[in-house]
Design a protein around this motif. Structure first.
Motif, PDB file in Angstrom:
ATOM      1  N   SER A 147     -25.859  11.105  18.883  1.00 24.20           N
ATOM      2  CA  SER A 147     -26.161   9.681  18.941  1.00 24.20           C
ATOM      3  C   SER A 147     -25.125   8.916  18.134  1.00 24.20           C
ATOM      4  O   SER A 147     -24.869   9.235  16.984  1.00 24.20           O
ATOM      5  N   GLY A 150     -27.793   4.757  17.795  1.00 21.86           N
ATOM      6  CA  GLY A 150     -29.169   4.573  18.288  1.00 21.86           C
ATOM      7  C   GLY A 150     -29.217   4.471  19.789  1.00 21.86           C
ATOM      8  O   GLY A 150     -29.994   3.698  20.345  1.00 21.86           O
ATOM      9  N   ASN A 151     -28.356   5.239  20.480  1.00 21.33           N
ATOM     10  CA  ASN A 151     -28.314   5.106  21.934  1.00 21.33           C
ATOM     11  C   ASN A 151     -29.258   6.062  22.667  1.00 21.33           C
ATOM     12  O   ASN A 151     -29.163   6.227  23.869  1.00 21.33           O
ATOM     13  N   HIS A 152     -30.186   6.684  21.905  1.00 17.69           N
ATOM     14  CA  HIS A 152     -31.280   7.421  22.550  1.00 17.69           C
ATOM     15  C   HIS A 152     -32.598   6.820  22.079  1.00 17.69           C
ATOM     16  O   HIS A 152     -32.674   6.280  20.971  1.00 17.69           O
ATOM     17  N   PHE A 153     -33.633   6.936  22.903  1.00 12.05           N
ATOM     18  CA  PHE A 153     -34.888   6.238  22.609  1.00 12.05           C
ATOM     19  C   PHE A 153     -35.516   6.702  21.296  1.00 12.05           C
ATOM     20  O   PHE A 153     -35.619   7.894  21.023  1.00 12.05           O
ATOM     21  N   HIS A 154     -35.933   5.723  20.507  1.00 14.19           N
ATOM     22  CA  HIS A 154     -36.542   5.998  19.197  1.00 14.19           C
ATOM     23  C   HIS A 154     -37.319   4.760  18.763  1.00 14.19           C
ATOM     24  O   HIS A 154     -37.183   3.684  19.356  1.00 14.19           O
ATOM     25  N   ILE A 199     -36.358  12.016  19.571  1.00 16.61           N
ATOM     26  CA  ILE A 199     -35.106  11.335  19.938  1.00 16.61           C
ATOM     27  C   ILE A 199     -34.100  12.282  20.622  1.00 16.61           C
ATOM     28  O   ILE A 199     -33.299  11.856  21.446  1.00 16.61           O
ATOM     29  N   ARG A 232     -33.490   1.673  22.715  1.00 18.13           N
ATOM     30  CA  ARG A 232     -32.198   2.324  22.534  1.00 18.13           C
ATOM     31  C   ARG A 232     -31.098   1.322  22.845  1.00 18.13           C
ATOM     32  O   ARG A 232     -31.309   0.358  23.596  1.00 18.13           O
TER      33      ARG A 232
END
Ligand SMILES: [Fe+2]
Length: 300
Positions: A147, A150-154, A199, A232
């Motif tokens: 990552s 923050g380019n993956h869902f969280h 994540i 994200r």
């Protein structure tokens, strides 16, 4: 027996929280937010934006900072000395005098929003930080193990008194990697459809209609509760410039000393000053924060 059960449930394990509550937050923050939503906020202040913010965890704001952004955009610069090597996210800098003047202009422009949020939260609402960033494209965007920004869902590990306001520094279309969010009402379906575990572990091919994108024009404002909703940063084809304003709700009376933060200081990292109000580090501190809010609501 009690101890074993505690170990098994592991209250801080976000993976377990996703399983039980469809939320990737520490248990005590889920609890804080649940009771905070129930007893402390005023969603019925007869305002469309606040209503949507409460119900869905996000809202577009009917304020444009186009004029201000266009005035300052060519004053932002990237100082490569202060950047991490090979980083896909770069921080824009601004000279001291410009920082001060821009902060004053932002404050003035978003004042109506702050007033509404103060009614909603029953609190004083402060800007804690202003950050200006450029996110670059990268070719490992489908790799959940990597990552860059923050380019993956969280969900952000804060309590819900912490909110984010994004201001577009350019027109943002699908190719520009818009912010993607999952409205509160879609959260359960999202976790199910994307088989979300954490994540680094979910299925990329879930039902995309559950996700909303923050498309828009330069100067547009988008408010979201990053601790409450999955989100994200999209990955742009080229790059995306964004301003992030962090808003923190703090009970009136105890917020006085915080008024003294200089305007230009808002562009620095003020996490430590606000941490105890937004990211308390122990169960006791979370509970204490909740009761502080409760006390101030009923004692005025
Ligand atoms: Fe985030």
């Amino acid at each position: 027996m009690g101890l074993k059960l505690y170990r098994y449930i592991n209250f801080n394990n976000k993976k377990v929280m996703v399983k039980f509550f469809n939320q990737s937050l520490p248990f005590i923050y889920i609890l804080f937010n649940f009771f905070y939503r129930k007893f402390l906020v005023n969603p019925d202040i007869n305002d469309k934006e606040i209503l949507q913010f409460h119900k869905s965890g996000f809202t577009k704001i009917d304020i444009s900072l186009k004029k201000e952004i266009e005035e300052y955009k060519d004053k932002f610069y990237i100082n490569d000395k202060n950047q991490k090597n090979n980083s896909k996210k770069k921080i824009f800098e601004l000279d001291k005098e410009y920082k001060k003047n821009l902060a004053i202009k932002i404050k003035k422009k978003i004042a109506p929003l702050i007033t509404k949020l103060e009614k909603y939260f029953n609190c004083d609402v402060f800007i804690s930080d202003i950050g200006i960033f450029r996110n670059y494209t990268h070719n490992d965007s489908l790799n959940l193990k990597v990552s860059h920004y923050g380019n993956h869902f969280h969900q952000d590990s804060y309590v819900m008194t912490y909110s984010k306001l994004f201001i577009n520094l350019m027109d943002v279309n699908d190719d520009d990697g818009p912010l993607e969010i999952v409205p509160i009402e879609n959260r359960n379906s999202f976790v199910k459809s994307f088989k979300y575990k954490d994540i680094n572990n979910y299925n990329l091919s879930g039902d995309k209609t559950l996700i909303k994108k923050n498309l828009g024009k330069i100067g547009d404002c988008f408010l979201f509760s990053s601790p409450q909703i999955f989100h994200r940063a999209g990955v742009p084809k080229n790059y995306r410039d964004n301003m992030r304003v962090i808003l923190v709700a703090i009970p009136k009376k105890i917020s006085k000393e915080l008024n003294k933060i200089d305007n230009e200081k808002l562009f620095e990292n003020n996490f430590e000053i606000f941490q105890k109000f937004t990211k308390p580090y122990s169960i006791i501190k979370v509970i204490r924060l909740f009761f502080t809010h409760l006390k101030h609501k009923f004692n005025g």
